[in-house]
Design a protein around this motif. Structure first.
Motif, PDB file in Angstrom:
ATOM      1  N   SER A  93       0.872  -1.419   0.097  1.00  0.00           N
ATOM      2  CA  SER A  93      -0.041  -0.086   0.167  1.00  0.00           C
ATOM      3  C   SER A  93       1.069   1.275  -0.057  1.00  0.00           C
TER       4      SER A  93
ATOM      5  N   ASP B 256      -2.381   5.445  -3.568  1.00  0.00           N
ATOM      6  CA  ASP B 256      -3.333   5.440  -2.474  1.00  0.00           C
ATOM      7  C   ASP B 256      -3.640   6.883  -2.115  1.00  0.00           C
TER       8      ASP B 256
ATOM      9  N   GLU C 169      -6.304   3.498  -5.013  1.00  0.00           N
ATOM     10  CA  GLU C 169      -7.097   3.328  -3.717  1.00  0.00           C
ATOM     11  C   GLU C 169      -7.751   4.455  -3.438  1.00  0.00           C
TER      12      GLU C 169
END
Ligand code: ADP
Ligand code: MG
Length: 229
Positions: free
Chosen positions: A65, A93, A128
């Motif tokens: 991530s 992200d 994301e």
């Protein structure tokens, strides 16, 4: 005229089953695609990206991530058997972004083509927390929604642009579900050429089982069975 969004809904009971669906999606992608991943913390967005990247030959240990660095890039090896081979995956992200203005500072221009509002031409982008940068997203985005329905159960909804309808393998992604190979027990992507087997070896092994009587009915056939027909 824009065609209707393609909606695909699946339930996954394991990380591997989710991975098989992600691999199916990977096989229909083209350069410039932008995929927005929605779902709460821990839903499985990064897990989905990791499996998708892995299906394209990316070293999955690179995939994490990018919450603190905002964007990771993973090269897709030229040897990958896919239209994207030699390109890269841009993994964004946006969790920590507070405004779209932040994007300029972060080099959004380099990642996305201003005119087409697609990912740069040699790249597929996976984002994301996309709603935090909604204005910067292209009009034509694929949306992936992952919702937890238990410790290892996830409801996954793919909403793909109608223009993807004619892509190779899209029909398989829409009409087949990831399935467990009955020879190896491993999950098989819906777009695999050897579906429902993991590979050709498993398919051959299965055929061998049939010819040699390896598969049998669960009990002996009794003469009285005929009477029940
Ligand atoms: P996010 O990026 O959405 O915050 P992560 O992908 O980092 O979420 O974490 C998802 C977690 O959920 C992982 O630990 C993964 O192993 C777990 N998990 C359990 N069941 C599933 C499933 N069916 N599909 C995907 N992930 C699952
Ligand atoms: Mg994540």
């Amino acid at each position: 005229m824009s065609r209707a969004t393609i909606v695909i809904q699946r339930t996954s009971d394991s990380e591997e089953a989710t991975g098989a669906l992600a691999a199916g999606l990977a096989s229909v992608l083209a350069s410039g695609d932008v995929l927005a991943l929605e779902g709460d913390l821990g839903a499985g967005k990064t897990t989905f990206v990791r499996a998708l990247a892995g299906a394209l030959g990316v070293d999955t240990s690179l995939v994490s991530s990018p919450t603190f660095v905002f964007v990771n890039e993973y090269p897709i090896p030229p040897a990958a058997r896919n239209a994207l081979a030699g390109g890269r995956i841009t993994h964004v992200d946006a969790y920590r972004l507070t405004s779209e203005e932040d994007l300029d500072a972060l080099g959004w221009d380099r990642l996305f083509d201003h005119h087409s509002r697609q990912a740069a031409t040699d790249s597929v982008a996976l984002i994301e927390w996309p709603r935090r940068i909604a204005k910067a997203l292209p009009d034509e985005c694929a949306w992936i929604e992952i919702a937890a329905a238990g410790p290892s159960r996830r409801q996954i909804t793919l909403r793909l642009p109608g223009s993807w309808e004619s892509r190779p393998r899209l029909e398989w992604l829409r009409d087949r579900e990831p399935t467990k190979c009955r020879v190896t027990g491993r999950w098989v992507s819906p777009t695999s050429a050897t579906y429902p087997f993991i590979d050709e070896r498993a398919r051959d092994a299965d055929m061998y089982q049939w010819f040699t009587g390896g598969y049998k009915t669960s009990r002996e056939i009794k003469p009285t069975d005929e009477e029940n027909v």
